[in-house]
Design a protein around this motif. Structure first.
Motif, PDB file in Angstrom:
ATOM      1  N   LEU A  25      39.832  36.772  38.218  1.00 44.51           N
ATOM      2  CA  LEU A  25      39.518  38.773  38.577  1.00 44.51           C
ATOM      3  C   LEU A  25      39.568  39.029  39.932  1.00 44.51           C
ATOM      4  O   LEU A  25      40.848  39.991  40.267  1.00 44.51           O
ATOM      5  N   VAL A  26      39.739  38.187  40.717  1.00 46.89           N
ATOM      6  CA  VAL A  26      39.393  38.561  42.238  1.00 46.89           C
ATOM      7  C   VAL A  26      40.890  38.646  42.939  1.00 46.89           C
ATOM      8  O   VAL A  26      41.600  39.393  43.536  1.00 46.89           O
TER       9      VAL A  26
ATOM     10  N   PHE B  55      36.941  32.765  35.857  1.00 52.49           N
ATOM     11  CA  PHE B  55      37.045  33.990  35.561  1.00 52.49           C
ATOM     12  C   PHE B  55      36.862  34.342  36.635  1.00 52.49           C
ATOM     13  O   PHE B  55      37.440  35.466  37.271  1.00 52.49           O
ATOM     14  N   VAL B  56      36.062  34.333  37.430  1.00 53.25           N
ATOM     15  CA  VAL B  56      36.026  35.287  39.304  1.00 53.25           C
ATOM     16  C   VAL B  56      37.289  34.967  39.641  1.00 53.25           C
ATOM     17  O   VAL B  56      37.911  35.943  40.204  1.00 53.25           O
ATOM     18  N   LEU B  57      38.142  33.809  39.867  1.00 50.76           N
ATOM     19  CA  LEU B  57      38.829  33.653  40.693  1.00 50.76           C
ATOM     20  C   LEU B  57      40.042  34.076  40.600  1.00 50.76           C
ATOM     21  O   LEU B  57      41.266  35.183  40.502  1.00 50.76           O
TER      22      LEU B  57
ATOM     23  N   ILE C 107      32.843  29.863  34.414  1.00 53.81           N
ATOM     24  CA  ILE C 107      32.512  31.513  35.101  1.00 53.81           C
ATOM     25  C   ILE C 107      33.734  31.160  36.820  1.00 53.81           C
ATOM     26  O   ILE C 107      34.280  32.638  36.821  1.00 53.81           O
ATOM     27  N   PHE C 108      34.272  29.835  37.420  1.00 50.92           N
ATOM     28  CA  PHE C 108      34.353  30.066  38.140  1.00 50.92           C
ATOM     29  C   PHE C 108      36.213  30.386  38.115  1.00 50.92           C
ATOM     30  O   PHE C 108      36.809  31.668  38.795  1.00 50.92           O
TER      31      PHE C 108
END
Length: 75
Positions: A36-37, A32-34, A29-30
């Motif tokens: 994406l950002v 993926f978020v990183l 999850i971390f």
């Protein structure tokens, strides 16, 4: 006989497995978020955001994993 001894530690095995699965899920999850950002920053028209994201990505792509791990131990 050997397997019976392993069953004595079943609670520890299950606890370790739950911890491993939890950490793996949080890492995905971390990551993926990183990602994406950083992808949105690289597509941005703001030059500062684009430069920061590009520098971050290129530094991690250009250095070997062993070097990255070495520098992480120094922090």
């Amino acid at each position: 006989e050997g397997f019976q001894k392993a069953l004595l530690y079943m609670d520890m095995f299950l606890e370790g497995m739950a911890c491993t699965v939890t950490l793996s899920a949080l890492t995905v999850i971390f990551g993926f978020v990183l990602a994406l950002v950083l992808a949105l920053m690289r597509m941005s028209k703001v030059k500062v955001l684009k430069a920061v994201a590009t520098t971050y990505v290129e530094v991690f792509r250009a250095t070997p994993l062993m070097v990255q791990l070495f520098f992480c131990t120094l922090l």
